[in-house]
Write an enzyme that holds these catalytic residues in place. Structure first.
Site, PDB file in Angstrom:
ATOM      1  N   ASN A  96     -10.011  -5.157   3.802  1.00 54.01           N
ATOM      2  CA  ASN A  96      -8.844  -6.132   2.963  1.00 54.01           C
ATOM      3  C   ASN A  96      -8.399  -5.467   1.511  1.00 54.01           C
ATOM      4  O   ASN A  96      -9.297  -5.399   0.927  1.00 54.01           O
ATOM      5  CB  ASN A  96      -9.321  -7.503   2.714  1.00 54.01           C
ATOM      6  N   TYR A 117      -1.269 -10.108  15.878  1.00 59.85           N
ATOM      7  CA  TYR A 117      -0.961  -8.834  14.990  1.00 59.85           C
ATOM      8  C   TYR A 117      -2.060  -8.026  15.257  1.00 59.85           C
ATOM      9  O   TYR A 117      -1.991  -6.703  15.524  1.00 59.85           O
ATOM     10  CB  TYR A 117      -1.461  -9.577  13.362  1.00 59.85           C
ATOM     11  N   ILE A 128       2.728  -7.362   9.356  1.00 62.46           N
ATOM     12  CA  ILE A 128       1.342  -7.518   8.780  1.00 62.46           C
ATOM     13  C   ILE A 128       0.869  -9.004   8.712  1.00 62.46           C
ATOM     14  O   ILE A 128      -0.118  -9.245   8.950  1.00 62.46           O
ATOM     15  CB  ILE A 128       1.091  -7.001   7.502  1.00 62.46           C
ATOM     16  N   ARG A 182     -14.872 -11.695   3.359  1.00 59.41           N
ATOM     17  CA  ARG A 182     -14.073 -10.322   3.686  1.00 59.41           C
ATOM     18  C   ARG A 182     -14.697  -9.411   2.618  1.00 59.41           C
ATOM     19  O   ARG A 182     -15.250  -9.514   1.586  1.00 59.41           O
ATOM     20  CB  ARG A 182     -12.589 -10.559   3.148  1.00 59.41           C
ATOM     21  N   ILE A 212       0.981  -1.209  -0.021  1.00 56.39           N
ATOM     22  CA  ILE A 212       0.127   0.044   0.147  1.00 56.39           C
ATOM     23  C   ILE A 212       0.947   1.232  -0.150  1.00 56.39           C
ATOM     24  O   ILE A 212       0.563   2.229  -0.596  1.00 56.39           O
ATOM     25  CB  ILE A 212      -0.695  -0.019   1.263  1.00 56.39           C
ATOM     26  N   VAL A 238      -4.484 -13.933   0.615  1.00 56.95           N
ATOM     27  CA  VAL A 238      -5.052 -14.924  -0.469  1.00 56.95           C
ATOM     28  C   VAL A 238      -5.181 -14.441  -1.787  1.00 56.95           C
ATOM     29  O   VAL A 238      -5.049 -15.312  -2.439  1.00 56.95           O
ATOM     30  CB  VAL A 238      -6.696 -15.205   0.359  1.00 56.95           C
ATOM     31  N   GLY A 271      12.530  -1.951  -2.055  1.00 61.94           N
ATOM     32  CA  GLY A 271      11.277  -2.442  -2.227  1.00 61.94           C
ATOM     33  C   GLY A 271      10.612  -2.100  -3.386  1.00 61.94           C
ATOM     34  O   GLY A 271      11.093  -2.118  -4.403  1.00 61.94           O
ATOM     35  N   ALA A 288       4.458  -1.582   9.350  1.00 60.66           N
ATOM     36  CA  ALA A 288       3.904  -2.561  10.221  1.00 60.66           C
ATOM     37  C   ALA A 288       4.310  -3.974   9.649  1.00 60.66           C
ATOM     38  O   ALA A 288       4.591  -4.222   8.775  1.00 60.66           O
ATOM     39  CB  ALA A 288       2.342  -2.518  10.237  1.00 60.66           C
TER      40      ALA A 288
END
Length: 333
Positions: free
Chosen positions: A180, A151, A87, A215, A16, A191, A44, A85
């Protein structure tokens, strides 16, 4: 001539965070982007952004667990977006101390830096996992917090710190609670990339955990737009508040796999893998967002529906250069 506003982003190298960096630049911001320090000098996903975007980005290596790194990042920023974070829920069962160090202490460091520097706006990132399995639907911000994994508990701890700094010190923080998020660059620990990645790699027998949970999936550019919305809205509309970001729709993991198969024009054979199943009392069975308050405060609403977002995600994973960044043949904890 007024210079462009400066946004500082923790976790900018991630899924994100890299999309938010792009959205900030597109909206006219300069960005100071912190990637976690590593001996490879890897930035990254920031390394994959177009050069015209990177021309507006100052990348720094640091760590939210280090107060000095955070203060240097926030110096002179008009807004700080705190996304860094740990995750992965399964890994939080194995390494809970790491989650507290990053998600709680790291958030404390960000709050302290913003407080000391008088930063005009802090956007803190929460997660729908803090709600646990829905007790009422859709889930509003008044839903009880019920942390069913280490978490989720660590993220809730960061949320409570953010709230306390606003009430104690007047820190101008707004907490965004995305449901999500999915899309290009997402970790194989989630997933949707797990399924798409396996199919793109030529597999037709897909191994997954529990197929029953539902979700609320939001495409990543819509989530990035939600961050930008709360980061730039008038203070009186958002500061001191926690706001959900989701579509208001839900789909079971089993039905999601069927939809991915449709988008990819592939018949899938689903196999359950025991190591991918959470402990029974830790699985969050249902999440669906009510984002009314975010919409009323900022005008935000998702643009892409699930099938449109899946099509874009499939396109990303079918690019061999992108797929090569992933390990599709193992369970990525």
């Amino acid at each position: 001539m007024t210079s462009a506003p400066l946004a500082a982003v923790t976790g900018a190298e991630g899924f994100i965070g890299s999309h938010l960096t792009e959205a900030l630049v597109a909206s006219g911001h300069r960005v100071r982007a912190m990637a976690q320090y590593n001996s490879f000098s890897s930035y990254g996903w920031l390394e994959t952004l177009p050069q015209d975007v990177l021309d507006q980005v100052e990348i720094v290596l640091g760590d939210v667990r280090d107060p000095g790194s955070v203060r240097a990042l926030a110096e002179g920023a008009d807004a700080v977006y705190h996304l860094a974070a740990l995750i992965a829920i399964p890994y939080s069962y194995r390494a809970p101390h790491s989650y507290v160090d990053t998600n709680v202490t790291g958030t404390l460091n960000v709050l302290e830096a913003v407080r000391a520097l008088g930063t005009p706006r802090l956007v803190h990132t929460s997660t729908s996992e803090t709600y646990g399995t829905a007790q009422t639907v859709p889930i509003t911000e008044d839903h009880p917090v019920n942390t069913q994994s280490p978490y989720a508990a660590s993220k809730a701890g960061g949320d409570r710190l953010a709230d306390s700094y606003h009430t104690s010190f007047g820190t101008p923080v707004v907490t965004l609670r995305p449901f999500n998020t999915f899309g290009p660059r997402q970790s194989m620990r989630a997933v949707i990339p797990t399924v798409i990645g396996q199919v793109a790699a030529g597999q037709h027998t897909i191994t997954l955990g529990d197929l029953r949970p539902t979700r609320d999936f939001t495409y990543v550019t819509d989530t990035a737009a939600a961050f930008l919305a709360v980061g730039t809205a008038p203070a009186e509309a958002v500061v001191g508040r926690t706001l959900n970001a989701g579509t208001g729709g839900e789909i079971s993991i089993g039905d999601l796999v069927g939809l991915i198969g449709k988008v990819m024009d592939t018949d899938l054979d689903i196999r359950e893998d025991g190591q991918r199943i959470r402990p029974a009392d830790s699985e969050v069975m249902r999440l669906v967002a009510d984002s009314t308050r975010l919409h009323e405060a900022t005008g935000w609403a998702p643009v892409l529906d699930l099938e449109q977002g899946l099509a874009r995600t499939v396109e990303f994973f079918r690019d061999p250069a992108n797929l090569a960044r992933y390990k599709t043949g193992i369970y990525n904890i």
